[in-house]
Design an enzyme around this catalytic site. Structure first.
Site, mmCIF file in Angstrom:
data_model
loop_
_atom_site.group_PDB
_atom_site.id
_atom_site.type_symbol
_atom_site.label_atom_id
_atom_site.label_comp_id
_atom_site.label_asym_id
_atom_site.label_seq_id
_atom_site.Cartn_x
_atom_site.Cartn_y
_atom_site.Cartn_z
ATOM 1 N N LYS A 170 0.860 -1.179 0.000
ATOM 2 C CA LYS A 170 0.000 0.000 0.000
ATOM 3 C C LYS A 170 0.898 1.233 0.000
ATOM 4 O O LYS A 170 1.498 1.580 1.004
ATOM 5 C CB LYS A 170 -0.944 0.064 1.203
ATOM 6 C CG LYS A 170 -2.074 1.054 0.871
ATOM 7 C CD LYS A 170 -2.666 1.805 2.028
ATOM 8 C CE LYS A 170 -1.845 2.848 2.660
ATOM 9 N NZ LYS A 170 -1.613 4.068 1.855
ATOM 10 N N GLU A 174 10.234 0.975 10.496
ATOM 11 C CA GLU A 174 11.303 1.945 10.209
ATOM 12 C C GLU A 174 10.668 3.322 10.330
ATOM 13 O O GLU A 174 9.845 3.712 9.498
ATOM 14 C CB GLU A 174 11.863 1.710 8.806
ATOM 15 C CG GLU A 174 12.574 0.369 8.727
ATOM 16 C CD GLU A 174 13.034 0.000 7.331
ATOM 17 O OE1 GLU A 174 12.765 0.745 6.387
ATOM 18 O OE2 GLU A 174 13.658 -1.055 7.204
ATOM 19 N N CYS A 179 14.240 10.712 6.588
ATOM 20 C CA CYS A 179 14.174 10.194 7.965
ATOM 21 C C CYS A 179 15.529 10.226 8.644
ATOM 22 O O CYS A 179 15.640 10.467 9.838
ATOM 23 C CB CYS A 179 13.634 8.774 7.960
ATOM 24 S SG CYS A 179 14.626 7.647 6.950
ATOM 25 N N GLU A 222 10.444 15.555 15.404
ATOM 26 C CA GLU A 222 10.824 15.521 13.997
ATOM 27 C C GLU A 222 10.020 16.570 13.217
ATOM 28 O O GLU A 222 8.791 16.540 13.230
ATOM 29 C CB GLU A 222 10.529 14.123 13.449
ATOM 30 C CG GLU A 222 11.021 13.916 12.040
ATOM 31 C CD GLU A 222 10.636 12.549 11.492
ATOM 32 O OE1 GLU A 222 9.466 12.157 11.623
ATOM 33 O OE2 GLU A 222 11.512 11.889 10.916
HETATM 34 P P1 NAD Z 1 2.664 8.133 7.922
HETATM 35 O O1 NAD Z 1 2.913 7.286 9.113
HETATM 36 O O2 NAD Z 1 1.662 9.226 8.026
HETATM 37 O O3 NAD Z 1 2.200 7.250 6.683
HETATM 38 C C1 NAD Z 1 2.976 6.185 6.181
HETATM 39 C C2 NAD Z 1 2.072 5.168 5.523
HETATM 40 O O4 NAD Z 1 1.225 4.604 6.518
HETATM 41 C C3 NAD Z 1 1.151 5.727 4.445
HETATM 42 O O5 NAD Z 1 1.103 4.800 3.383
HETATM 43 C C4 NAD Z 1 -0.200 5.793 5.149
HETATM 44 O O6 NAD Z 1 -1.291 5.699 4.282
HETATM 45 C C5 NAD Z 1 -0.102 4.570 6.028
HETATM 46 N N1 NAD Z 1 -1.027 4.564 7.185
HETATM 47 C C6 NAD Z 1 -1.472 5.613 7.904
HETATM 48 N N2 NAD Z 1 -2.287 5.180 8.889
HETATM 49 C C7 NAD Z 1 -2.359 3.829 8.791
HETATM 50 C C8 NAD Z 1 -3.042 2.819 9.534
HETATM 51 N N3 NAD Z 1 -3.815 3.111 10.568
HETATM 52 N N4 NAD Z 1 -2.871 1.536 9.160
HETATM 53 C C9 NAD Z 1 -2.074 1.211 8.106
HETATM 54 N N5 NAD Z 1 -1.418 2.142 7.368
HETATM 55 C C10 NAD Z 1 -1.547 3.430 7.705
HETATM 56 O O7 NAD Z 1 4.081 8.696 7.512
HETATM 57 P P2 NAD Z 1 4.435 9.718 6.344
HETATM 58 O O8 NAD Z 1 4.060 11.089 6.759
HETATM 59 O O9 NAD Z 1 3.911 9.191 5.056
HETATM 60 O O10 NAD Z 1 6.020 9.565 6.295
HETATM 61 C C11 NAD Z 1 6.887 10.352 7.037
HETATM 62 C C12 NAD Z 1 7.456 9.580 8.186
HETATM 63 O O11 NAD Z 1 8.138 8.420 7.718
HETATM 64 C C13 NAD Z 1 8.492 10.375 8.951
HETATM 65 O O12 NAD Z 1 8.315 10.183 10.325
HETATM 66 C C14 NAD Z 1 9.807 9.748 8.499
HETATM 67 O O13 NAD Z 1 10.878 9.911 9.387
HETATM 68 C C15 NAD Z 1 9.412 8.328 8.340
HETATM 69 N N6 NAD Z 1 10.383 7.618 7.479
HETATM 70 C C16 NAD Z 1 11.196 6.682 8.047
HETATM 71 C C17 NAD Z 1 12.131 6.019 7.267
HETATM 72 C C18 NAD Z 1 13.050 4.977 7.853
HETATM 73 O O14 NAD Z 1 13.612 4.213 7.073
HETATM 74 N N7 NAD Z 1 13.241 4.917 9.159
HETATM 75 C C19 NAD Z 1 12.230 6.319 5.908
HETATM 76 C C20 NAD Z 1 11.387 7.286 5.372
HETATM 77 C C21 NAD Z 1 10.454 7.926 6.162
#
Ligand code: NAD
Length: 490
Positions: A181, A256, A289, A387
């Site tokens: 997804k 992650e 991230c 963050e």
């Molecule tokens: P997010 O958590 O809002 O969304 C990520 C994904 O989760 C999206 O596809 C979203 O639709 C899905 N999602 C949201 N609620 C859900 C639920 N209840 N059940 C299942 N899926 C759900 O994050 P974002 O804003 O898209 O991304 C930014 C974040 O990602 C930042 O915190 C960043 O640091 C982190 N990030 C971490 C890494 C790593 O490797 N550690 C890499 C890139 C980004």
């Protein structure tokens, strides 16, 4: 353009889900908007529990066949996918840039080649995985990596295809089937990948893509009882929601998550290198991230560092991410821009000083935020602890190595840390004390797929990369075989 496709800079993208080897449309759609100019790219099928269940059923049905496929054949198909990605690098790069506004030049030259590499690397690693054997009183123990079943992979928008394929490739190599997804803000390259995988001969149902919102399609997928693994990259609050859903079915999860990583600059460092490392943290408009967003500088060089940092940052070109000369594009979404500015304005109101930036780039309009460096920030302040995920760095000073380590470790995160120092003994001493999944000494973002990758504390749970990926995506089995003629006397 048809009812079920959209076109981005001449590239046609199917807007429907990819389930069981077929394109499936939903009754409802959501609008995909480009952060470059706010234009609507098109209407995307919006998945619900129905599409989620269909995708899990397709993945479950395809699992026995794919799991039983010889390793060499699985590896061959993954290589064919990599070749397909290579052939479409330009298409993937242009579409990804329109969807998430990261730089076209880095998509072309860094990100999309790395997407292909993800498939090649895990295909080759699979062939190198040795089933370990050892003896117990004449009996042979044989440890094997068995495919686990359907895996749900949930990914964010900041590096959509790179992060998705870093999970898809090992999951498929391991003999699992996948339901991806993608983030709702950036669904397009996942759809192109489905086309590429089908052309490469990946059997129907082995890779499925369900588009939609997290709370809707995402939640239905992570709550499904037939799912055997969940790998998630995204934010801490979402990880907690997914953790609660997966706990109900006792499904192993890999998380992650976010970070608030430090860059420690010691007085013995090559200061120009340290400045380069610091300015690099504005990459992808700060939406990385791993970004070292807290710069910690030894007092005696802080003024000189700050001066050189401001000079270097002033050379950054902010503008359209499609232009070769651009270093810094727009942020992803009006909501994200508002969030970034909220952090900065509250910090300024609390007494912080903006060495550079401190506001949206109103001349450029749209979603551009000026690269910002804040000083006079308290360790327990929001901008130091949370963050921001935008082009906002803080600068604090320290007097001793001990103080540097204490400041570096004083957040709830532990994703990465970067050190600039000319003293190797210091580097070893400090590294040993830092809480971080990855530490870079006098470098940044050098990543090898065979290294363990993940975060400590709230930056993640588990590690992926090399054999660690196979450990996660497989059920490890130990088979104990008695020697010939063995009589079991209890
Ligand atoms: P997010 O958590 O809002 O969304 C990520 C994904 O989760 C999206 O596809 C979203 O639709 C899905 N999602 C949201 N609620 C859900 C639920 N209840 N059940 C299942 N899926 C759900 O994050 P974002 O804003 O898209 O991304 C930014 C974040 O990602 C930042 O915190 C960043 O640091 C982190 N990030 C971490 C890494 C790593 O490797 N550690 C890499 C890139 C980004």
């Amino acid at each position: 353009m048809t009812e079920h496709t959209l076109t981005v800079a001449g590239v046609t993208v199917d807007t429907r889900h990819w389930i069981g080897g077929e394109r499936i449309a939903s009754a409802e759609t959501f609008t995909d908007v480009s952060p470059i100019d706010g234009s609507a790219l098109g209407e995307i099928s919006r998945g619900t529990a129905t599409e989620a269940a269909a995708a899990v059923a397709a993945a479950k049905a395809a699992f026995p066949g794919w799991a039983a496929t010889a390793r060499a054949e699985r590896a061959r198909i993954l290589h064919a996918i990599a070749d397909g990605v290579d052939k479409r690098i330009e298409d993937l790069a242009i579409v990804e840039t329109h969807d998430n506004a990261a730089l076209l030049r880095s998509h072309r030259r860094g990100v999309m080649p790395r997407v292909a590499h993800n498939f090649r690397f895990f295909a080759d690693w699979l062939l190198k995985l040795e089933h370990e054997e050892f003896e117990t009183r004449g009996h042979t123990n044989r440890v094997s990596w068995d495919p686990a079943g359907p895996c749900v992979l949930i990914t964010p928008w900041n590096a959509p295809l790179m992060l998705a394929t870093w999970k898809i490739a090992p999951a498929l190599a391991a003999g699992n089937t996948v339901i991806l997804k993608p983030a709702e803000w950036t669904p397009l390259t996942a759809s192109l990948l489905a086309d590429i995988a089908a052309e490469a001969g990946l059997p129907a149902g082995v890779l499925n893509v369900v588009q939609g919102y997290g709370a809707e399609a995402g939640n239905a997928l992570v709550s499904h009882p037939d799912v055997r693994r969940i790998s998630f990259t995204g934010s801490v609050p979402t990880a907690k929601a997914i953790g609660a859903a997966s706990a109900a079915n006792l499904v192993p999860t890999s998380f992650e998550l976010g970070g608030k990583s430090p860059l420690l600059v010691f007085a013995d460092a090559d200061l120009d290198l340290a400045v380069d490392l610091a300015v690099e943290q504005y990459d992808n408009a700060g939406q990385v991230c791993l970004a070292a967003t807290r710069i910690l500088v030894e007092e005696s060089v802080a003024d000189e560092f700050t001066k050189r940092f401001a000079q270097k940052a002033a050379t950054l070109q902010q503008g359209d991410p499609r232009d070769e000369a651009t270093d810094l594009g727009p942020n992803i979404h009006p909501r994200q821009l508002e969030k970034i500015d909220g952090f900065v304005q509250r910090a300024l109101a609390a007494g912080a000083r903006a060495v550079i930036g401190g506001a949206p780039h109103t001349d450029l309009g749209g979603l551009y935020y000026r690269p910002t460096l804040l000083t006079d920030v308290a360790q327990d302040s929001e901008v130091v602890q949370e963050e921001v995920f935008g082009p906002v760095l803080t600068l604090q000073t320290f007097a001793t190595e001990q103080e540097a380590v204490a400041l570096a470790n004083d957040t709830r995160f532990g994703l990465a840390a970067t050190l600039a120092t000319g003293d190797h003994e210091r580097a070893a001493r400090v590294t040993a004390q830092l809480v971080a999944g990855t530490v870079w000494v006098n470098c940044f973002f050098v990543r090898d797929l065979q290294a363990p990758f993940g975060g400590s504390r709230q930056s993640g749970v588990g590690r992926e990369g090399g054999t660690w990926s196979f450990d996660f995506y497989c059920d490890l089995k130990n088979t104990v075989t008695a020697p010939k003629g063995w009589q079991n006397h209890g």
